[in-house]
Design an enzyme around this catalytic site. Sequence first.
Site, PDB file in Angstrom:
ATOM      1  N   HIS A   1       0.853  -1.191   0.000  1.00 26.73           N
ATOM      2  CA  HIS A   1       0.000   0.000   0.000  1.00 26.73           C
ATOM      3  C   HIS A   1       0.893   1.246   0.000  1.00 26.73           C
ATOM      4  O   HIS A   1       1.984   1.232   0.595  1.00 26.73           O
ATOM      5  CB  HIS A   1      -0.885   0.055   1.263  1.00 26.73           C
ATOM      6  CG  HIS A   1      -2.114  -0.794   1.216  1.00 26.73           C
ATOM      7  ND1 HIS A   1      -2.534  -1.565   2.283  1.00 26.73           N
ATOM      8  CD2 HIS A   1      -3.042  -0.978   0.245  1.00 26.73           C
ATOM      9  CE1 HIS A   1      -3.657  -2.193   1.970  1.00 26.73           C
ATOM     10  NE2 HIS A   1      -3.989  -1.864   0.737  1.00 26.73           N
TER      11      HIS A   1
ATOM     12  N   CYS B   1      -2.002   2.460   9.224  1.00 27.49           N
ATOM     13  CA  CYS B   1      -3.048   1.541   8.726  1.00 27.49           C
ATOM     14  C   CYS B   1      -4.220   1.439   9.703  1.00 27.49           C
ATOM     15  O   CYS B   1      -5.340   1.124   9.297  1.00 27.49           O
ATOM     16  CB  CYS B   1      -2.495   0.141   8.529  1.00 27.49           C
ATOM     17  SG  CYS B   1      -1.055   0.009   7.497  1.00 27.49           S
TER      18      CYS B   1
HETATM   19  N1  ARG Z   1      -3.911  -7.437   6.572  1.00 27.89           N
HETATM   20  C1  ARG Z   1      -4.269  -6.192   5.937  1.00 27.89           C
HETATM   21  C2  ARG Z   1      -4.272  -6.381   4.430  1.00 27.89           C
HETATM   22  O1  ARG Z   1      -3.433  -7.083   3.939  1.00 27.89           O
HETATM   23  C3  ARG Z   1      -3.343  -5.098   6.345  1.00 27.89           C
HETATM   24  C4  ARG Z   1      -3.751  -3.759   5.830  1.00 27.89           C
HETATM   25  C5  ARG Z   1      -2.719  -2.685   6.028  1.00 27.89           C
HETATM   26  N2  ARG Z   1      -3.255  -1.429   5.695  1.00 27.89           N
HETATM   27  C6  ARG Z   1      -2.601  -0.390   5.155  1.00 27.89           C
HETATM   28  N3  ARG Z   1      -3.202   0.730   5.011  1.00 27.89           N
HETATM   29  N4  ARG Z   1      -1.365  -0.508   4.702  1.00 27.89           N
HETATM   30  O2  ARG Z   1      -5.068  -5.845   3.715  1.00 27.89           O
END
Ligand code: ARG
Length: 279
Positions: free
Chosen positions: A169, A263
């Site tokens: 992300h 996150c």
């Molecule tokens: N386990 C979640 C996923 O893989 C973690 C999300 C992390 N969020 C972020 N904004 N980087 O989607």
Amino acid sequence: MAELTWGRRYLMCPPRYFEIAYEINPWMHRDVTVDPDRALAQWEGLRRTLEEAGADVELLDPVPGAPDLVFTANAGFVNAGRFVPSNFAHPERQVETPHDLAWFIQHDYRIDRLPANVHYEGAGDSLPFGKVLLAGYRTRSDAASHVHLSALLHVAVRSIELLDDRLYHLDLTFCPLDERRAIIAPTAWDAYGRRVVASVVAEPLVLSADEALSFCANSIVVGKTVIMPCCPPPVGRQLERWGFDVAICAVDEFLKAGGGCRCLTLPLDIDLTTSVSPG
Ligand code: ARG
């Protein structure tokens, strides 16, 4: 240096049902167990640190069967009282959207939806810098989402391709600090994305590849306070030279799912129609 015009109101979701129930990024392993008491204590610590830094926190109710709902950054994107819900890439997270939508409808946000066939993972993949919205794509969000987002929000969206599946992300690679400065992890981006960031961020704090993998860019900025999951010493020294206070919040229970401080929060006070800086 003018502080960010946003970052003082967040949505968070308590980790009551948080666990590693599936594997959708390279950090997640189903055989790793989450310590629920520790996760709750770390989440409470983050919430308290945000409030002490001067931010307000609103709460989304946790729901069984949606363990990643704690990562509210991915609920969608909020701009000036409008909510664009995510279209999650993975079915495991698609179950979250009705709960996110219900909260925003109940709180009188206007809902603007992207076309259903375009993947988009919200503030996790979109961060404002001045009047521009920087948006990541490839691993989770589709590049096509940026065109729709720009039309819905009436803002300029600049696309950054994310190359490293471990930094899947945008908010793992980019953290706006103020009007001119940001923490950046260019090793995670393609050459065009690097040029985009170079053209808008006057003073970057550049992370090495190893520093980026520590998740230190997944930080939250409240005025002059930078709330970080960890802070490599050279990063901390530069932040302090620039007049920021660093607050470290241990969130290692959440790193098991591939998420850090940023996150776990969704900014509710972004308004790209009034922010300063040239776009
Ligand atoms: N386990 C979640 C996923 O893989 C973690 C999300 C992390 N969020 C972020 N904004 N980087 O989607």
